[in-house]
Design an enzyme around this catalytic site. Structure first.
Site, PDB file in Angstrom:
ATOM      1  N   ILE A 152       0.828  -1.212   0.000  1.00 14.50           N
ATOM      2  CA  ILE A 152       0.000   0.000   0.000  1.00 14.50           C
ATOM      3  C   ILE A 152       0.869   1.272   0.000  1.00 14.50           C
ATOM      4  O   ILE A 152       0.469   2.291  -0.567  1.00 14.50           O
ATOM      5  CB  ILE A 152      -0.967  -0.014   1.225  1.00 14.50           C
ATOM      6  CG1 ILE A 152      -2.053   1.056   1.099  1.00 14.50           C
ATOM      7  CG2 ILE A 152      -0.240   0.164   2.533  1.00 14.50           C
ATOM      8  CD1 ILE A 152      -3.177   0.695   0.209  1.00 14.50           C
ATOM      9  N   ASP A 174      -0.299  -0.154   9.313  1.00 15.78           N
ATOM     10  CA  ASP A 174      -0.068   1.079  10.063  1.00 15.78           C
ATOM     11  C   ASP A 174       1.428   1.329  10.260  1.00 15.78           C
ATOM     12  O   ASP A 174       1.928   2.435   9.994  1.00 15.78           O
ATOM     13  CB  ASP A 174      -0.782   0.935  11.411  1.00 15.78           C
ATOM     14  CG  ASP A 174      -0.942   2.253  12.122  1.00 15.78           C
ATOM     15  OD1 ASP A 174      -1.766   3.052  11.666  1.00 15.78           O
ATOM     16  OD2 ASP A 174      -0.238   2.476  13.111  1.00 15.78           O
ATOM     17  N   THR A 199      -8.193  -7.568   8.418  1.00 14.69           N
ATOM     18  CA  THR A 199      -7.895  -8.994   8.198  1.00 14.69           C
ATOM     19  C   THR A 199      -6.501  -9.411   8.655  1.00 14.69           C
ATOM     20  O   THR A 199      -6.088 -10.549   8.418  1.00 14.69           O
ATOM     21  CB  THR A 199      -8.081  -9.389   6.716  1.00 14.69           C
ATOM     22  OG1 THR A 199      -7.159  -8.643   5.912  1.00 14.69           O
ATOM     23  CG2 THR A 199      -9.492  -9.123   6.267  1.00 14.69           C
ATOM     24  N   GLY A 200      -5.779  -8.497   9.324  1.00  9.02           N
ATOM     25  CA  GLY A 200      -4.485  -8.849   9.881  1.00  9.02           C
ATOM     26  C   GLY A 200      -4.614  -9.080  11.374  1.00  9.02           C
ATOM     27  O   GLY A 200      -5.261 -10.038  11.826  1.00  9.02           O
ATOM     28  N   TYR A 215      -6.445  -7.711  13.477  1.00 14.43           N
ATOM     29  CA  TYR A 215      -7.818  -7.661  13.985  1.00 14.43           C
ATOM     30  C   TYR A 215      -8.624  -8.932  13.690  1.00 14.43           C
ATOM     31  O   TYR A 215      -9.759  -9.066  14.159  1.00 14.43           O
ATOM     32  CB  TYR A 215      -8.544  -6.410  13.481  1.00 14.43           C
ATOM     33  CG  TYR A 215      -8.167  -5.134  14.231  1.00 14.43           C
ATOM     34  CD1 TYR A 215      -7.189  -5.139  15.224  1.00 14.43           C
ATOM     35  CD2 TYR A 215      -8.785  -3.925  13.967  1.00 14.43           C
ATOM     36  CE1 TYR A 215      -6.839  -3.984  15.908  1.00 14.43           C
ATOM     37  CE2 TYR A 215      -8.448  -2.757  14.657  1.00 14.43           C
ATOM     38  CZ  TYR A 215      -7.474  -2.801  15.629  1.00 14.43           C
ATOM     39  OH  TYR A 215      -7.139  -1.653  16.308  1.00 14.43           O
TER      40      TYR A 215
HETATM   41  P1  ADP Z   1      -5.890  -4.736  10.999  1.00 16.46           P
HETATM   42  O1  ADP Z   1      -5.328  -4.314  12.329  1.00 16.46           O
HETATM   43  O2  ADP Z   1      -7.014  -3.824  10.531  1.00 16.46           O
HETATM   44  O3  ADP Z   1      -6.240  -6.185  10.952  1.00 16.46           O
HETATM   45  P2  ADP Z   1      -3.296  -5.106   9.650  1.00 16.46           P
HETATM   46  O4  ADP Z   1      -2.408  -3.988   9.272  1.00 16.46           O
HETATM   47  O5  ADP Z   1      -2.861  -5.993  10.745  1.00 16.46           O
HETATM   48  O6  ADP Z   1      -4.732  -4.432   9.936  1.00 16.46           O
HETATM   49  O7  ADP Z   1      -3.560  -6.021   8.377  1.00 16.46           O
HETATM   50  C1  ADP Z   1      -4.506  -5.742   7.366  1.00 16.46           C
HETATM   51  C2  ADP Z   1      -4.099  -6.463   6.086  1.00 16.46           C
HETATM   52  O8  ADP Z   1      -3.079  -5.724   5.432  1.00 16.46           O
HETATM   53  C3  ADP Z   1      -3.526  -7.866   6.280  1.00 16.46           C
HETATM   54  O9  ADP Z   1      -4.135  -8.714   5.313  1.00 16.46           O
HETATM   55  C4  ADP Z   1      -2.035  -7.714   6.005  1.00 16.46           C
HETATM   56  O10 ADP Z   1      -1.478  -8.859   5.405  1.00 16.46           O
HETATM   57  C5  ADP Z   1      -2.032  -6.579   5.005  1.00 16.46           C
HETATM   58  N1  ADP Z   1      -0.780  -5.785   4.940  1.00 16.46           N
HETATM   59  C6  ADP Z   1       0.218  -5.686   5.837  1.00 16.46           C
HETATM   60  N2  ADP Z   1       1.171  -4.818   5.406  1.00 16.46           N
HETATM   61  C7  ADP Z   1       0.748  -4.346   4.207  1.00 16.46           C
HETATM   62  C8  ADP Z   1       1.269  -3.426   3.231  1.00 16.46           C
HETATM   63  N3  ADP Z   1       2.445  -2.804   3.420  1.00 16.46           N
HETATM   64  N4  ADP Z   1       0.538  -3.182   2.108  1.00 16.46           N
HETATM   65  C9  ADP Z   1      -0.651  -3.801   1.907  1.00 16.46           C
HETATM   66  N5  ADP Z   1      -1.212  -4.664   2.769  1.00 16.46           N
HETATM   67  C10 ADP Z   1      -0.511  -4.950   3.902  1.00 16.46           C
END
Ligand code: ADP
Length: 174
Positions: A11, A34, A122-123, A125
């Site tokens: 992202i 984040d 989906t990470g 949380y």
């Molecule tokens: P949440 O706390 O809302 O679950 P996370 O950041 O833990 O959010 O994860 C949300 C999703 O983003 C997961 O599927 C994870 O694999 C994905 N993710 C983690 N890092 C990145 C990135 N740099 N770019 C895109 N997606 C990512």
């Protein structure tokens, strides 16, 4: 004409007007998306988050706030707070849909015509991916059909090939 696209990627490197962060209610930074956004975008994003926290106490689950994107290629970061998965009976689907709706509303208000989302919730949380994908695709499509001229592109950025496949299935099913 608005369109929903799906890509595999990171992202933080997306060349769009606004990227969306999977933030937490306190806007204090964390892991996953984040952490990646704050690392790549620099201290300006946290400084702006600090000002929002001081002014309004953070960002409730299901809502969205906008900050600078610091050093990132995007013009802005839209921080939204997804629900923590607690089995599906605690309003998780409605809160997750609200994240996508409120983020797109904030983008429209900011004049951001291209927006990239990660897979919210989906990470860390724990929201099951197929259910989250169905909610995300439906919420984005509803927003695009309600206001077809507001965006050039809404992009879902999936971190793995497996996640991309799940989202692709969701677009075919809905
Ligand atoms: P949440 O706390 O809302 O679950 P996370 O950041 O833990 O959010 O994860 C949300 C999703 O983003 C997961 O599927 C994870 O694999 C994905 N993710 C983690 N890092 C990145 C990135 N740099 N770019 C895109 N997606 C990512």
């Amino acid at each position: 004409m608005s369109r929903l696209t799906l890509v595999r990627g990171d992202i933080t490197v997306q060349r769009v007007d606004a990227i969306v962060n999977a933030a937490n209610e306190a806007l204090i930074g964390g892991g996953g998306v984040d952490g990646a956004i704050h690392r790549a975008g620099g201290a300006a994003i946290m400084a702006a988050s600090d000002r929002i926290r001081a002014a309004q106490g953070g960002c409730p689950t299901g809502s969205a706030v906008v900050t600078t994107a610091g050093c990132l290629p995007a013009k802005a970061v839209i921080h939204t707070v997804g629900p923590v998965w607690r089995g599906g009976g605690r309003g998780e689907a409605e809160l997750l849909a609200s994240c996508y709706r409120q983020s797109l509303r904030a983008a429209r208000e900011g004049g951001f015509r291209s927006v990239a989302f990660p897979s919210i919730s989906t990470g860390i949380y724990g929201y099951p991916l197929p259910q989250a994908a169905a909610v995300a695709v439906a919420a984005i499509r509803d927003a695009l059909s309600a206001d077809p001229d507001a965006f050039d592109e809404v992009r879902m950025v999936l971190f793995s090939a497996a996640d991309l496949e799940v989202y692709r299935d969701a677009t075919l099913r809905c």
